[in-house]
Motif scaffolding. Structure first.
Motif, short mmCIF file in Angstrom:
data_model
loop_
_atom_site.label_atom_id
_atom_site.label_comp_id
_atom_site.label_asym_id
_atom_site.label_seq_id
_atom_site.Cartn_x
_atom_site.Cartn_y
_atom_site.Cartn_z
N SER A 83 26.59 -22.72 -14.11
CA SER A 83 26.08 -21.48 -13.54
C SER A 83 26.36 -21.41 -12.05
N LEU A 84 26.59 -20.21 -11.56
CA LEU A 84 26.89 -20.00 -10.15
C LEU A 84 25.62 -19.70 -9.38
N VAL A 85 25.50 -20.26 -8.19
CA VAL A 85 24.39 -19.96 -7.29
C VAL A 85 24.97 -19.17 -6.12
N ILE A 86 24.67 -17.90 -6.10
CA ILE A 86 25.22 -17.00 -5.08
C ILE A 86 24.12 -16.66 -4.09
N GLU A 87 24.32 -17.02 -2.85
CA GLU A 87 23.35 -16.72 -1.80
C GLU A 87 23.75 -15.42 -1.11
N LEU A 88 22.85 -14.44 -1.21
CA LEU A 88 23.10 -13.15 -0.59
C LEU A 88 22.58 -13.18 0.85
N PRO A 89 23.18 -12.41 1.73
CA PRO A 89 22.68 -12.38 3.11
C PRO A 89 21.28 -11.79 3.18
N ALA A 90 20.51 -12.27 4.15
CA ALA A 90 19.12 -11.81 4.29
C ALA A 90 19.09 -10.35 4.68
N VAL A 91 18.13 -9.64 4.12
CA VAL A 91 17.94 -8.22 4.41
C VAL A 91 16.52 -8.01 4.88
N THR A 92 16.35 -7.35 6.01
CA THR A 92 15.03 -7.06 6.57
C THR A 92 14.72 -5.59 6.31
N LEU A 93 13.61 -5.34 5.64
CA LEU A 93 13.21 -3.99 5.28
C LEU A 93 12.25 -3.44 6.33
N PHE A 94 12.44 -2.20 6.69
CA PHE A 94 11.57 -1.52 7.64
C PHE A 94 11.01 -0.26 7.00
N PRO A 95 9.77 0.11 7.34
CA PRO A 95 9.17 1.31 6.72
C PRO A 95 9.61 2.61 7.36
N TRP A 96 10.55 2.57 8.30
CA TRP A 96 10.98 3.80 8.97
C TRP A 96 12.32 4.24 8.42
N ALA A 97 12.48 5.54 8.29
CA ALA A 97 13.72 6.07 7.71
C ALA A 97 14.89 6.00 8.68
N SER A 98 14.62 6.00 9.97
CA SER A 98 15.69 5.97 10.97
C SER A 98 15.20 5.27 12.22
N TYR A 99 16.14 4.95 13.10
CA TYR A 99 15.78 4.29 14.35
C TYR A 99 15.00 5.24 15.25
N GLU A 100 15.32 6.52 15.20
CA GLU A 100 14.60 7.50 16.03
C GLU A 100 13.13 7.59 15.60
N GLN A 101 12.86 7.54 14.28
CA GLN A 101 11.48 7.58 13.81
C GLN A 101 10.72 6.33 14.23
N TYR A 102 11.39 5.18 14.23
CA TYR A 102 10.76 3.95 14.68
C TYR A 102 10.39 4.05 16.16
N VAL A 103 11.29 4.56 16.99
CA VAL A 103 11.00 4.69 18.43
C VAL A 103 9.84 5.66 18.65
N SER A 104 9.81 6.76 17.87
CA SER A 104 8.74 7.74 18.03
C SER A 104 7.38 7.14 17.69
N GLU A 105 7.28 6.41 16.58
CA GLU A 105 6.01 5.82 16.20
C GLU A 105 5.62 4.66 17.12
N PHE A 106 6.61 3.92 17.62
CA PHE A 106 6.30 2.83 18.54
C PHE A 106 5.76 3.36 19.86
N MET A 107 6.32 4.44 20.34
CA MET A 107 5.84 5.02 21.60
C MET A 107 4.46 5.64 21.44
N ALA A 108 4.10 6.03 20.21
CA ALA A 108 2.79 6.64 19.97
C ALA A 108 1.69 5.61 19.78
N LEU A 109 2.03 4.33 19.71
CA LEU A 109 1.01 3.30 19.53
C LEU A 109 0.18 3.14 20.79
#
Length: 216
Positions: free
Chosen positions: A107-133
């Motif tokens: 059997s093959l053991v395939i290691e996939l690259p790590a993926v980081t999930l964020f709850p924001w749809a875009s970088y602009e939405q992340y900046v907007s919510e971060f500035m509102a904190l």
């Protein structure tokens, strides 16, 4: 020139007939076997079994990893499946009309690259919510803000009561009902009502009962 071409053509025909005769001389047998995984010895189901030496005929193992088909001695068989290293097997020479093999696939053991999930749809939405904190409040200020009457009233409207709160409320209601019942019984009984005794004494002094007898 025509004679040379004729000799070349005859040579090619002879070689072709020789190869055909040699292929026909190869012995036919029933090739069967079981395909398992290395280490676990569990069957590998639905493996593609390809006879590379004979027109790339393709067969598929069943759910238990078993396969069986007709092949020739010396044929090269290739076993391939998703998630396993391909295995090549050459059917050995045998005097029998069948051959059974145990194929083991790694059997093959395939290691996939790590993926980081964020709850924001875009970088602009992340900046907007971060500035509102509002990160200036410490823990004490946040606790005081969460314990204000307005915050508690808002939570009371949406948060359901726990079993302990419901039991305490029911106990308080039963206690209140029992107290009210006892109070009403004391005031409904004239013998226990001081106001009723006072009214009786006033009626005796005024002679109300005597006036009632004189009417008859």
């Amino acid at each position: 020139m025509p004679n040379s071409f004729r000799h070349i053509l005859i040579l090619f025909l002879a070689v072709g007939l020789f190869l055909t005769a040699q292929a026909q001389e190869r012995k036919i047998l029933q090739f069967s076997g079981l395909i398992t995984s290395v280490g676990s010895e569990l069957p590998v189901a639905y493996v593609s079994v390809t006879n590379i030496s004979f027109k790339n005929q393709v067969f598929v193992s069943n759910n238990d990893g078993y396969f069986s088909f007709v092949a020739h001695i010396g044929d090269t068989i290739r076993f391939s499946s998703v998630g396993y290293d391909p295995v090549t097997f050459v059917i050995p020479d045998t005097d029998l009309d069948k051959h059974t093999a145990h194929i083991k696939m790694q059997s093959l053991v395939i290691e996939l690259p790590a993926v980081t999930l964020f709850p924001w749809a875009s970088y602009e939405q992340y900046v907007s919510e971060f500035m509102a904190l509002n990160l200036g409040d410490d823990n004490i200020a946040a606790a005081r803000r969460n314990l204000t009457p307005e915050a508690l009233a808002a939570l009371a409207r949406i948060v359901p009561r726990s079993a302990e709160e419901i039991q305490s409320y029911n106990s308080l209601q039963r206690h209140s009902i029992m107290n009210n019942k006892n109070i009403n019984q004391r005031f409904n009984n004239p013998l226990l009502n001081p106001f009723a005794w006072g009214e009786l004494i006033q009626q005796i002094k005024r002679g109300d009962w005597s006036r009632e007898k004189l009417k008859y």
